[in-house]
Motif scaffolding. Structure first.
Motif, PDB file in Angstrom:
ATOM      1  N   MET A  54     -35.729 -15.682  56.447  1.00  0.00           N
ATOM      2  CA  MET A  54     -34.503 -15.653  56.863  1.00  0.00           C
ATOM      3  C   MET A  54     -33.616 -14.916  56.035  1.00  0.00           C
ATOM      4  SD  MET A  54     -31.843 -18.797  57.618  1.00  0.00           S
ATOM      5  CE  MET A  54     -31.655 -18.825  55.977  1.00  0.00           C
ATOM      6  N   LYS A  55     -32.723 -14.032  56.452  1.00  0.00           N
ATOM      7  CA  LYS A  55     -31.822 -13.201  55.422  1.00  0.00           C
ATOM      8  C   LYS A  55     -30.410 -13.156  56.009  1.00  0.00           C
ATOM      9  CE  LYS A  55     -33.448  -8.723  57.404  1.00  0.00           C
ATOM     10  NZ  LYS A  55     -33.897  -7.367  56.686  1.00  0.00           N
ATOM     11  N   ALA A  56     -29.472 -12.936  55.703  1.00  0.00           N
ATOM     12  CA  ALA A  56     -27.860 -12.828  55.932  1.00  0.00           C
ATOM     13  C   ALA A  56     -28.036 -11.499  56.688  1.00  0.00           C
ATOM     14  CB  ALA A  56     -27.061 -12.845  54.883  1.00  0.00           C
ATOM     15  N   THR A  57     -27.134 -11.554  57.876  1.00  0.00           N
ATOM     16  CA  THR A  57     -26.871 -10.364  58.693  1.00  0.00           C
ATOM     17  C   THR A  57     -25.588  -9.896  58.456  1.00  0.00           C
ATOM     18  OG1 THR A  57     -28.197 -11.337  60.286  1.00  0.00           O
ATOM     19  CG2 THR A  57     -26.788  -9.560  61.099  1.00  0.00           C
ATOM     20  N   TYR A  93     -25.303 -17.127  53.921  1.00  0.00           N
ATOM     21  CA  TYR A  93     -24.645 -15.703  53.195  1.00  0.00           C
ATOM     22  C   TYR A  93     -25.462 -15.706  51.907  1.00  0.00           C
ATOM     23  CZ  TYR A  93     -21.521 -11.917  53.802  1.00  0.00           C
ATOM     24  OH  TYR A  93     -21.129 -10.675  53.760  1.00  0.00           O
ATOM     25  N   PHE A  94     -25.668 -16.651  51.132  1.00  0.00           N
ATOM     26  CA  PHE A  94     -26.055 -16.603  49.873  1.00  0.00           C
ATOM     27  C   PHE A  94     -27.555 -16.903  49.761  1.00  0.00           C
ATOM     28  CE2 PHE A  94     -22.158 -17.249  46.474  1.00  0.00           C
ATOM     29  CZ  PHE A  94     -21.790 -16.087  47.368  1.00  0.00           C
ATOM     30  N   LEU A  95     -28.071 -17.031  50.958  1.00  0.00           N
ATOM     31  CA  LEU A  95     -29.765 -16.875  51.021  1.00  0.00           C
ATOM     32  C   LEU A  95     -30.312 -18.310  50.460  1.00  0.00           C
ATOM     33  CD1 LEU A  95     -30.402 -13.228  50.277  1.00  0.00           C
ATOM     34  CD2 LEU A  95     -29.842 -14.288  52.484  1.00  0.00           C
ATOM     35  N   LEU A 100     -16.697 -18.642  56.489  1.00  0.00           N
ATOM     36  CA  LEU A 100     -17.726 -18.412  55.909  1.00  0.00           C
ATOM     37  C   LEU A 100     -17.837 -18.751  54.488  1.00  0.00           C
ATOM     38  CD1 LEU A 100     -20.710 -17.592  56.127  1.00  0.00           C
ATOM     39  CD2 LEU A 100     -19.828 -15.204  55.659  1.00  0.00           C
ATOM     40  N   ALA A 101     -16.595 -18.595  53.912  1.00  0.00           N
ATOM     41  CA  ALA A 101     -16.178 -18.781  52.442  1.00  0.00           C
ATOM     42  C   ALA A 101     -16.544 -20.227  52.151  1.00  0.00           C
ATOM     43  CB  ALA A 101     -15.076 -18.391  51.884  1.00  0.00           C
TER      44      ALA A 101
END
Length: 426
Positions: free
Chosen positions: A1-4, A38-40, A323-324
């Motif tokens: 999985m990775k951030a898009t 977002y930070f994987l 998101l933050a």
């Protein structure tokens, strides 16, 4: 999985009119974890953890989300889901043996997050079963009691409830008034409990009561014992599917073998509450992620003034702030889970997490509701249900104020729970 980063929405689509023009917008389909991780952090998980998370997410997306809104609107519990939940083999969370999965705290947290992302009533039901009722028995029961009660609860053949809160004792439940008097080979319990989830249909309700010696113990009251009566609390605007009840106990005779063997004082309840509060922190995070994912999907597909909402600066700013907050909470909760797995237990740390996450989840869900405009108050978009339900999450297992005072006492050394009158000026 990775951030898009800036990816187009694939599964969300507009409703086409007969002439081929878009005539409206369907309720957004929730995105995948790539939108919020977002930070994987997912890269730090094992293959087994990722597979279990995916399994629970798919269950919630396919079995729960399509049917939950009518139950919520009618304030009914979806009993049809219980056998399906049982097939996930997650009941008991971190408990080892007795048919329970023996998850790490990180793994249990991911499961709870996915349950809550789908629906907070379902996650609350599972949390009451696993982190309160079953954990009470696992932590404080004898081997015989664990063998007797836990396996059928792990299979969800028997449902549990946890009776601590009383009508006049919530935050100060340490002063609980329910009594358990020894009489021969039984304990006779009298008193009242309130806000007890699952109680109206539970097979086993762990009642916390004060014994003849003044100390608090746990007693497993089984369904059908005379004198045990439940009244479901009506008119709730949050967690409407959860059947919270007021319990009346009138000379309920509980066999001595149903008294939890290793629960001797009120402090023993705190060990259970730590596990449950940890669970609630993950629930808040799951609900926040649901709100963010829906707002993001909606902003990409909804067009106003000839542009997708996502193209406007104000919308991008609000999504970035969401998101933050979620990234902050995920990192913090991941580390807290690691500490618990290492045996470093701290109620103040768990309280800090619960206090912070519920506050931010409420803000994220309110923002998501606003970004969806009028659609934000329609159950079909799911945000409204989460927004209402988070109000209960904010309160149960200790209010924002109580959590702050637990943390404050830890960092200052002063106990501010009970106000102290100002000294006389005479």
């Amino acid at each position: 999985m990775k951030a898009t980063h800036g990816a187009a929405v694939g599964r969300d689509h507009a409703v086409a009119s007969p002439n081929g023009n878009s005539s409206g917008v369907e309720p957004p389909v929730l995105g995948g974890p790539e939108f919020s991780d977002y930070f994987l952090l997912d890269n730090l998980l094992t293959d087994e953890q990722r597979a279990l998370r995916k399994k629970v997410r798919e269950f919630m997306d396919q079995e729960v989300i399509p049917i939950i809104n009518p139950y919520w609107e009618r304030a009914e519990f979806p009993f049809e889901l219980v056998p399906k939940l049982a097939q996930l083999n997650i009941a008991g969370f971190q408990i080892e043996g007795y048919g329970c999965p023996g998850m790490s705290n990180v793994t249990a947290g991911l499961v709870i997050l996915e349950l809550a992302r789908g629906d907070l009533s379902v996650s609350t039901f599972t949390g009451v079963q696993s982190a309160l009722a079953m954990m009470s028995i696992a932590l404080h029961g004898s081997q015989e009691q664990k063998q007797r009660f836990l396996p059928p609860m792990a299979r969800l053949e028997k449902i549990g409830a946890f009776g601590l809160t009383e009508p006049t004792h919530g935050s100060d439940v340490v002063k609980l008034e329910t009594t358990a008097r020894k009489d021969g080979d039984c304990y006779v319990i009298n008193g009242y409990k309130r806000w007890i989830g699952n109680a109206s249909f539970a097979d086993y309700t762990v009642i916390w009561a004060r014994g003849d010696d003044g100390h608090v113990g746990g007693y497993v009251v089984e369904k059908g014992m005379p004198g045990f009566e439940c009244t479901v609390i009506k008119g709730k605007t949050a967690l409407r599917c959860v059947q919270n009840a007021q319990i009346s106990l009138t000379d309920v005779r509980v066999p001595a073998e149903n008294r939890l063997a290793n629960a001797q004082t009120f402090r023993d309840t705190e060990k259970v509450l730590l596990a449950s509060r940890f669970c609630v922190a993950w629930e808040s995070l799951g609900a926040a992620i649901a709100g963010y994912e829906t707002a993001l999907a909606h902003a990409k597909q909804r067009r106003q003034f000839g542009m997708p909402l996502a193209a406007f600066q104000l919308i991008q700013y609000r999504l970035s702030r969401m998101l933050a907050d979620i990234t902050d909470m995920l990192c913090m909760q991941f580390r807290l889970s690691q500490l618990l797995d290492e045996g470093d237990y701290s109620m103040p740390r768990v309280s800090l997490a619960k206090m912070h996450y519920t506050e931010r989840a409420r803000a994220i869900l309110a923002d998501a509701r606003d970004m969806l405009g009028g659609n934000g108050i329609i159950l079909a978009y799911h945000v409204a249900r989460h927004l209402c339900d988070i109000e209960a999450i904010d309160t149960y297992e200790g209010t924002d104020t109580v959590q702050a005072l637990i943390v404050g006492r830890d960092i200052t050394g002063f106990n501010a729970f009970v106000p102290v009158a100002a000294p006389s000026q005479h």
